[in-house]
Scaffold this motif. Structure first.
Motif, PDB file in Angstrom:
ATOM      1  N   THR A 136     -19.560 -23.352 -18.895  1.00  0.00           N
ATOM      2  CA  THR A 136     -19.052 -24.724 -18.979  1.00  0.00           C
ATOM      3  C   THR A 136     -17.532 -24.743 -18.875  1.00  0.00           C
ATOM      4  OG1 THR A 136     -20.927 -25.394 -20.354  1.00  0.00           O
ATOM      5  CG2 THR A 136     -18.960 -26.795 -20.412  1.00  0.00           C
ATOM      6  N   LEU A 137     -16.880 -23.814 -19.585  1.00  0.00           N
ATOM      7  CA  LEU A 137     -15.417 -23.742 -19.531  1.00  0.00           C
ATOM      8  C   LEU A 137     -14.939 -23.410 -18.118  1.00  0.00           C
ATOM      9  CD1 LEU A 137     -14.634 -21.871 -22.875  1.00  0.00           C
ATOM     10  CD2 LEU A 137     -14.117 -24.261 -22.338  1.00  0.00           C
ATOM     11  N   GLU A 138     -15.672 -22.522 -17.442  1.00  0.00           N
ATOM     12  CA  GLU A 138     -15.308 -22.165 -16.080  1.00  0.00           C
ATOM     13  C   GLU A 138     -15.451 -23.367 -15.152  1.00  0.00           C
ATOM     14  OE1 GLU A 138     -13.942 -20.176 -12.859  1.00  0.00           O
ATOM     15  OE2 GLU A 138     -13.842 -19.603 -14.970  1.00  0.00           O
ATOM     16  N   ARG A 139     -16.510 -24.143 -15.356  1.00  0.00           N
ATOM     17  CA  ARG A 139     -16.682 -25.360 -14.549  1.00  0.00           C
ATOM     18  C   ARG A 139     -15.537 -26.334 -14.791  1.00  0.00           C
ATOM     19  NH1 ARG A 139     -22.672 -27.602 -15.472  1.00  0.00           N
ATOM     20  NH2 ARG A 139     -21.687 -27.923 -17.459  1.00  0.00           N
ATOM     21  N   ILE A 140     -15.130 -26.472 -16.053  1.00  0.00           N
ATOM     22  CA  ILE A 140     -14.020 -27.376 -16.371  1.00  0.00           C
ATOM     23  C   ILE A 140     -12.730 -26.890 -15.714  1.00  0.00           C
ATOM     24  CG2 ILE A 140     -12.559 -28.244 -18.237  1.00  0.00           C
ATOM     25  CD1 ILE A 140     -15.065 -28.187 -20.021  1.00  0.00           C
ATOM     26  N   ARG A 141     -12.506 -25.563 -15.775  1.00  0.00           N
ATOM     27  CA  ARG A 141     -11.302 -25.009 -15.148  1.00  0.00           C
ATOM     28  C   ARG A 141     -11.323 -25.241 -13.631  1.00  0.00           C
ATOM     29  NH1 ARG A 141     -11.631 -20.858 -19.259  1.00  0.00           N
ATOM     30  NH2 ARG A 141     -13.083 -19.653 -17.976  1.00  0.00           N
ATOM     31  N   GLN A 142     -12.483 -25.034 -13.020  1.00  0.00           N
ATOM     32  CA  GLN A 142     -12.595 -25.250 -11.576  1.00  0.00           C
ATOM     33  C   GLN A 142     -12.369 -26.713 -11.232  1.00  0.00           C
ATOM     34  OE1 GLN A 142     -16.401 -23.705 -10.357  1.00  0.00           O
ATOM     35  NE2 GLN A 142     -15.767 -21.576 -10.553  1.00  0.00           N
ATOM     36  N   ARG A 143     -12.915 -27.615 -12.074  1.00  0.00           N
ATOM     37  CA  ARG A 143     -12.736 -29.041 -11.830  1.00  0.00           C
ATOM     38  C   ARG A 143     -11.273 -29.438 -11.958  1.00  0.00           C
ATOM     39  NH1 ARG A 143     -16.494 -30.880 -15.172  1.00  0.00           N
ATOM     40  NH2 ARG A 143     -15.142 -31.528 -16.865  1.00  0.00           N
ATOM     41  N   ASP A 144     -10.619 -28.918 -12.999  1.00  0.00           N
ATOM     42  CA  ASP A 144      -9.200 -29.216 -13.181  1.00  0.00           C
ATOM     43  C   ASP A 144      -8.374 -28.657 -12.027  1.00  0.00           C
ATOM     44  OD1 ASP A 144      -9.837 -30.474 -15.509  1.00  0.00           O
ATOM     45  OD2 ASP A 144      -9.237 -28.824 -16.818  1.00  0.00           O
ATOM     46  N   SER A 145      -8.734 -27.439 -11.605  1.00  0.00           N
ATOM     47  CA  SER A 145      -8.006 -26.812 -10.498  1.00  0.00           C
ATOM     48  C   SER A 145      -8.165 -27.620  -9.218  1.00  0.00           C
ATOM     49  CB  SER A 145      -8.524 -25.387 -10.289  1.00  0.00           C
ATOM     50  OG  SER A 145      -7.931 -24.806  -9.150  1.00  0.00           O
ATOM     51  N   LEU A 146      -9.373 -28.129  -8.986  1.00  0.00           N
ATOM     52  CA  LEU A 146      -9.627 -28.919  -7.780  1.00  0.00           C
ATOM     53  C   LEU A 146      -8.809 -30.207  -7.795  1.00  0.00           C
ATOM     54  CD1 LEU A 146     -11.580 -28.378  -5.386  1.00  0.00           C
ATOM     55  CD2 LEU A 146     -13.139 -30.023  -6.424  1.00  0.00           C
ATOM     56  N   SER A 147      -8.758 -30.865  -8.957  1.00  0.00           N
ATOM     57  CA  SER A 147      -8.010 -32.124  -9.049  1.00  0.00           C
ATOM     58  C   SER A 147      -6.504 -31.898  -8.966  1.00  0.00           C
ATOM     59  CB  SER A 147      -8.365 -32.853 -10.347  1.00  0.00           C
ATOM     60  OG  SER A 147      -8.001 -32.082 -11.473  1.00  0.00           O
ATOM     61  N   SER A 159     -21.195 -33.066 -12.785  1.00  0.00           N
ATOM     62  CA  SER A 159     -22.319 -32.250 -12.324  1.00  0.00           C
ATOM     63  C   SER A 159     -21.872 -31.119 -11.425  1.00  0.00           C
ATOM     64  CB  SER A 159     -23.334 -33.132 -11.581  1.00  0.00           C
ATOM     65  OG  SER A 159     -22.781 -33.585 -10.353  1.00  0.00           O
ATOM     66  N   ASP A 160     -22.667 -30.049 -11.432  1.00  0.00           N
ATOM     67  CA  ASP A 160     -22.413 -28.930 -10.524  1.00  0.00           C
ATOM     68  C   ASP A 160     -22.591 -29.360  -9.075  1.00  0.00           C
ATOM     69  OD1 ASP A 160     -21.830 -27.207 -12.572  1.00  0.00           O
ATOM     70  OD2 ASP A 160     -23.815 -26.292 -12.654  1.00  0.00           O
ATOM     71  N   ALA A 161     -23.568 -30.253  -8.834  1.00  0.00           N
ATOM     72  CA  ALA A 161     -23.834 -30.699  -7.465  1.00  0.00           C
ATOM     73  C   ALA A 161     -22.617 -31.413  -6.880  1.00  0.00           C
ATOM     74  CB  ALA A 161     -25.048 -31.630  -7.447  1.00  0.00           C
ATOM     75  N   HIS A 327     -29.716 -39.839  -9.668  1.00  0.00           N
ATOM     76  CA  HIS A 327     -30.714 -39.301 -10.595  1.00  0.00           C
ATOM     77  C   HIS A 327     -30.844 -37.780 -10.456  1.00  0.00           C
ATOM     78  CE1 HIS A 327     -34.077 -38.478  -7.784  1.00  0.00           C
ATOM     79  NE2 HIS A 327     -33.634 -39.518  -7.113  1.00  0.00           N
ATOM     80  N   LYS A 328     -30.265 -37.189  -9.390  1.00  0.00           N
ATOM     81  CA  LYS A 328     -30.269 -35.743  -9.240  1.00  0.00           C
ATOM     82  C   LYS A 328     -28.959 -35.109  -9.705  1.00  0.00           C
ATOM     83  CE  LYS A 328     -33.724 -35.297  -5.594  1.00  0.00           C
ATOM     84  NZ  LYS A 328     -34.041 -34.737  -4.257  1.00  0.00           N
ATOM     85  N   ARG A 329     -28.053 -35.914 -10.190  1.00  0.00           N
ATOM     86  CA  ARG A 329     -26.800 -35.408 -10.765  1.00  0.00           C
ATOM     87  C   ARG A 329     -26.462 -36.239 -12.004  1.00  0.00           C
ATOM     88  NH1 ARG A 329     -22.543 -38.580  -8.056  1.00  0.00           N
ATOM     89  NH2 ARG A 329     -23.446 -39.751  -6.350  1.00  0.00           N
TER      90      ARG A 329
END
Length: 448
Positions: A136-147, A159-161, A327-329
């Motif tokens: 979860t933390l890695e996803r947050i870091r990736q999301r922050d990095s992307l933004s 969502s991961d999707a 509904h899939k995300r």
């Protein structure tokens, strides 16, 4: 690295017996004789599991001391598994604490083999939970990095999707290839097109949007390519088409699957030659335009049915970006709802669960409409389920007191209704989070 277990018990013999058992199984133990010493130990070094007594003072058998210690540990170390040691006088209290989040309880005297199995299972589950937290933390870091690296045009997601789609979107944005965005109505295809434009080499150029599916065959050519004065009745001066308007930027062709066959032929010719003429004109006009198109239609089926040209499809679909229905995300539902509420109101816990349970046939557009309506109808800025106006399915009802009645399908349905949030799924099933993880492991269910 060895697992570390903290035993909090005023009886040194109990702590020694557990310590010897765990030492023989390559698990380190630390003993604290009082509740205060146990809390100090937890604050000073990490432990993987706690085994705590329910009573610490002579002639005390009510379990109140154990309840207080359990609550203090749970408040300050919410993720650590706790096993309660209890005599018959505090058994009922221990059972209640298990329902409140304790991992398990031991009755004195205990069975060493059962204790060891319980500890090993809990340590394995703790590792799974830790891996989940790291993921979860890695996803947050990736999301922050992307933004931070790209302009995401205000998109809210969890969502991961959606994260995967946005990574691909920003990756292809810097090229000039044609992109086809597919997905259902209201899912946000135009927003993905905006992200492509905002991160492209032509981001400072125009971004022209046109719903080609709404154009009649007669209007299509004039709308896209323009017309000279006098080309048809009512036009007294030259009209610039969308292709010219988009020169140096991006042309977004929405609902491309509904374009007439004649329109498809004309569009294909322009994409192949890079040139066109205004209606009534004879001058070849050449523009530099990045083409993005979108559709909610199944173009492969349309090609098979003969209603969409295969050669045009391959011109438009150099890269396809597929936007899943909401509904899939489901992890995106709450961030979107909060975005559209814009701090005008707060969602009750029951309303949050209802949002996650609902199927959202209208996708993101429907979320926006529902939130705007709820913000107007709610009282005291608190949105309840009745304010949402949603036709909800019968909520999941499981008797969590009977383990055999909770099957793999129940767990999968609960996780789906909770949008993948394990704590919410556990609440739907009437279980603690650790108890749900144990059942997931039993049935081989991956939370992702």
């Amino acid at each position: 690295m060895k697992a570390r277990v903290l035993v909090i018990d005023d009886n040194a013999d109990v702590a020694k017996a557990i310590g010897v058992l765990l030492h023989l199984n390559d698990i380190d133990t630390h003993h604290a004789a009082t509740a205060k010493a146990g809390l100090e130990a937890l604050n000073s070094s990490p432990f993987d599991l706690v085994i705590q007594d329910m009573n610490f003072s002579k002639n005390h058998t009510s379990g109140e001391e154990g309840i207080q210690l359990f609550q203090q540990i749970r408040d300050n170390f919410s993720d650590i598994p706790i096993i309660l040691i209890t005599a018959w006088t505090s058994l009922e209290t221990a059972v209640q604490l298990v329902k409140s989040g304790a991992s398990d309880y031991l009755s004195k005297p205990w069975d060493d083999d059962k204790l060891l199995v319980t500890i090993n299972n809990l340590l394995e589950l703790a590792q799974l939970q830790q891996a989940h937290r790291q993921h979860t933390l890695e996803r947050i870091r990736q999301r922050d990095s992307l933004s931070e690296q790209f302009d995401l045009c205000g998109i809210r997601y969890q969502s991961d999707a959606m994260a995967q789609l946005l990574r691909m979107t920003t990756q292809v944005a810097n090229s000039d290839v044609a992109v086809l965005i597919t997905g259902p109505n209201g899912a946000g295809k135009e927003k993905i097109a905006e992200v492509l434009q905002a991160n492209s080499p032509c981001k400072d150029g125009p971004f022209i949007k046109v719903n080609v599916g709404a154009l009649t065959p007669e209007l299509m050519a004039a709308e896209l390519f323009g017309a000279e004065a006098g080309a048809y009745t009512g036009i007294t001066q030259r009209r610039q088409g969308r292709f010219e308007s988009a020169h140096g930027g991006t042309l977004f062709l929405d609902e491309i699957g509904n374009l007439s066959m004649d329109g498809q032929i004309k569009l294909l010719r322009v994409l192949e030659t890079g040139e066109f003429q205004r209606i009534g004109g004879n001058e070849d006009i050449k523009v530099k335009v990045r083409i993005i198109s979108a559709t909610n239609s199944d173009l492969s089926a349309a090609i098979a049915a003969g209603t969409f040209r295969e050669d045009l499809y391959y011109r438009l679909n150099v890269i396809e970006l597929n936007l899943p229905p909401l509904h899939k995300r489901k992890a995106d539902i709450l961030p979107l709802a909060e975005l559209f509420l814009a701090n005008k109101a707060t969602l009750s816990e029951e309303a949050v669960m209802a949002l996650k349970q609902y199927h959202w046939p209208g996708n993101v557009r429907e979320v926006k409409n529902v939130m705007q309506r709820a913000a107007l109808l709610c009282q005291n800025q608190l949105i309840k389920v009745s304010d949402l106006g949603l036709e909800l399915q019968q909520p999941l009802k499981i008797d969590a007191s009977k383990d055999d009645e909770i099957n793999a399908n129940d767990i999968r349905r609960a996780i789906d209704e909770a949008g993948g949030v394990i704590s919410d799924a556990a609440r739907l099933l009437g279980l603690g989070r650790s108890a749900l993880y144990r059942r997931m492991k039993k049935f081989g269910i991956d939370e992702n």
